[in-house]
Write an enzyme that holds these catalytic residues in place. Structure first.
Site, PDB file in Angstrom:
ATOM      1  N   CYS A  53       5.805  -2.585   7.240  1.00 56.46           N
ATOM      2  CA  CYS A  53       4.968  -1.433   7.592  1.00 56.46           C
ATOM      3  C   CYS A  53       3.982  -1.798   8.686  1.00 56.46           C
ATOM      4  CB  CYS A  53       4.199  -0.951   6.358  1.00 56.46           C
ATOM      5  SG  CYS A  53       5.220  -0.012   5.234  1.00 56.46           S
ATOM      6  N   LYS A  56       7.416  -4.190  -6.945  1.00 56.16           N
ATOM      7  CA  LYS A  56       8.137  -4.455  -5.689  1.00 56.16           C
ATOM      8  C   LYS A  56       7.570  -5.688  -4.995  1.00 56.16           C
ATOM      9  CE  LYS A  56       7.242  -3.025  -1.491  1.00 56.16           C
ATOM     10  NZ  LYS A  56       6.632  -3.761  -0.371  1.00 56.16           N
ATOM     11  N   ASN A  57       6.244  -5.776  -4.885  1.00 56.20           N
ATOM     12  CA  ASN A  57       5.662  -6.896  -4.137  1.00 56.20           C
ATOM     13  C   ASN A  57       5.877  -8.234  -4.836  1.00 56.20           C
ATOM     14  OD1 ASN A  57       4.892  -5.315  -2.039  1.00 56.20           O
ATOM     15  ND2 ASN A  57       2.719  -5.195  -2.607  1.00 56.20           N
ATOM     16  N   ARG A 100      -0.642  -7.723  12.046  1.00 55.50           N
ATOM     17  CA  ARG A 100      -0.271  -8.440  10.825  1.00 55.50           C
ATOM     18  C   ARG A 100       0.046  -9.892  11.190  1.00 55.50           C
ATOM     19  NH1 ARG A 100       2.901  -4.759   6.491  1.00 55.50           N
ATOM     20  NH2 ARG A 100       1.987  -6.336   5.145  1.00 55.50           N
ATOM     21  N   ASP A 125      -3.307  -0.698  -0.928  1.00 54.20           N
ATOM     22  CA  ASP A 125      -2.051   0.059  -0.966  1.00 54.20           C
ATOM     23  C   ASP A 125      -2.220   1.415  -1.640  1.00 54.20           C
ATOM     24  OD1 ASP A 125      -0.884  -1.979   0.382  1.00 54.20           O
ATOM     25  OD2 ASP A 125       0.319  -2.737  -1.276  1.00 54.20           O
ATOM     26  N   ARG A 181      11.547   2.268   0.399  1.00 56.19           N
ATOM     27  CA  ARG A 181      11.312   0.818   0.423  1.00 56.19           C
ATOM     28  C   ARG A 181      10.658   0.332  -0.862  1.00 56.19           C
ATOM     29  NH1 ARG A 181       7.573  -1.227   4.555  1.00 56.19           N
ATOM     30  NH2 ARG A 181       7.916  -2.949   3.152  1.00 56.19           N
TER      31      ARG A 181
END
Ligand code: UD1
Length: 429
Positions: free
Chosen positions: A117, A22-23, A122, A306, A398
């Site tokens: 998230c 995904k990333n 961030r 993560d 997600r």
């Protein structure tokens, strides 16, 4: 609102296929905006973050569509719009990549501060410093809209005082077509940094050193189209490895790059779990007993932040005192409150969590606080006695493709229900 209902106690057994990362995919989809031609991206995970980006590209005037399962075709040759307002980008952190990609291609970009998230502050200061070093000016307008402009982008030496995945990728984007050479020092080394560099190189860029902490980018005039396959998802694979260990199961996790999983394999071995590596798969099996362990999250190749909520959840099943230190994010233990609801004995002081493990978790209603925390609560539900309901599963959607289907394929008793709907399955109370 949908929820997962899980009846704990089943051992996970069998084989599971890991999807594309995904990333990585979210960066590659945005990178395709820099390309004057058609990009075919294969092995794209079918998760809500990638769907959101497909929508964003179409709203910007590009053409993005799935032409087959997991095969995404993107044509951004006709793209002219360089503005991405808050309404467009608020759902997804990776929309910050629009800044580097649009700036790199058009020397201008107007992008709202991204969503994603919430596990602490961030900031994007390193991204902005990088763009400035390459010759861009920026202002932040009302509503957090970042307005970036450059007469011309020129290569520069950039030292990053914090290792940042997002800033490394964004600077690579802006530098790929800048004049001259850019050197990024103290660059992030995550597998998806290498994937992004390989993707851009296959489209005509000249990037060397990705995967080390010094990346050298020689700017090229333009990027051409092509076909590229996304690497397997390190975090999804790690999630299934931990789920197998947590249920004392025996699972063959297929379509992985075992090297990307070294830090997770090492920790599971230390905890007494069996881990066997093959060329592109990994077997994880329980031995009926989990040893306590200490975990410190670090940038790659350290233990990934993560997977911190997942390994902490696993440690609740290990007899004795374990310590988890979160070194990347400043507020990533919010889900611990939910684990406590299930009877976990965990105390948190700032970035350190102390786990008194060995007691049995008890099925309870809990709520996802973010993507990986949501997955951790599902694993907690698999470990627990009785029924667990996990609410707010939009977070899990997600980043995990067909999560409950893959878990069910391994024998988990998990169903997805609309909140308020009565159970249809006899196996779950
Ligand atoms: C990416 C991952 C996310 C993962 C994180 C760390 C994606 C889409 N997301 O997020 O899942 O948890 O890497 O592995 O790939 N920082 C600054 N200034 C900046 C940027 C970051 O101080 O300009 C700090 C952050 O506050 C954080 C640390 O750097 O403490 C790491 O953040 P970063 O690597 O940038 O995370 P993301 O790229 O957002």
């Amino acid at each position: 609102m949908e929820k997962y209902v899980i009846l704990g106690g089943a051992r996970l057994e069998g084989e599971v296929e890991i999807s594309g990362a995904k990333n990585s995919a979210v960066a590659l989809i945005v990178a395709a905006l820099m390309v004057d031609g058609v990009c075919i991206i294969e092995n794209v995970p079918l998760v809500s973050d990638t769907y959101v980006l497909v929508d964003i590209i179409n709203q910007l005037g590009g053409r993005a569509e799935f032409v087959d399962k997991s095969v995404l075709k993107i044509d951004a040759s006709c793209l002219e719009c360089c503005e991405a307002p808050y309404e467009m980008v608020r759902k997804i952190r990776a929309s910050s990549y629009l800044m580097g990609a649009l700036l790199g291609r058009f020397q201008k970009a107007k992008v709202a501060m991204p969503g994603g998230c919430d596990f602490g502050v961030r900031p994007i200061d390193l991204h902005l410093k990088g763009f400035e070093a390459l010759g861009a000016d920026y202002s932040v307008e009302a509503g957090g809209i970042v307005d970036l402009r450059a007469e011309e982008l020129c290569g520069a030496s950039i030292y990053m005082d914090t290792v940042s995945v997002g800033a490394t990728i964004n600077i690579m984007f802006a530098a790929a077509m800048a004049k001259g050479q850019t050197i990024i020092e103290n660059a992030a080394k995550e597998p998806h940094i290498v994937d992004v560099a390989n993707f851009l190189n296959s489209m005509g860029a000249n990037i060397k050193g990705a995967g080390t902490d010094v990346i050298k980018i020689k700017g090229v005039k333009s990027l051409h189209g092509g076909t590229y396959t996304v690497i397997p998802d390190q975090i999804e694979a790690g999630t299934f490895m931990i789920a197998a260990a947590a249920t004392d199961g025996d699972v063959l996790i297929k379509n992985v790059i075992p090297k990307h999983l070294d830090s997770i394999s090492a920790k599971l071995l230390e905890m007494g779990v069996v881990v066997e590596e093959f060329d592109d798969s990994i077997r994880v099996a329980g031995t009926g007993f989990l040893k306590k362990a200490n975990v410190r999250t670090m940038p790659h190749p350290g233990f990934p932040t993560d997977l911190q909520p997942l390994i902490l959840t696993l440690l609740t099943g290990a007899k004795g005192t374990s310590i988890v230190t979160e070194n990347v994010w400043d507020n990533r233990f919010r889900y611990v409150e939910e684990l406590r609801r299930m009877g976990a004995n965990v105390s948190v002081d700032g970035r350190i969590a102390v786990i008194e493990g060995g007691g049995k978790l008890i099925g309870s209603p809990v709520s996802s606080t973010d993507l990986r925390a949501g997955a951790a609560l599902v694993v907690a539900g698999l470990m627990a006695d009785g029924v667990t309901e996990v609410f707010n599963i939009k977070y899990i959607d997600r980043g995990y493709e067909e999560f409950e289907k893959k878990l069910r394929g391994l024998g988990a008793q998990i169903t997805r229900r609309v909140d308020g709907e009565k159970g249809k399955s006899a196996t779950i109370a």
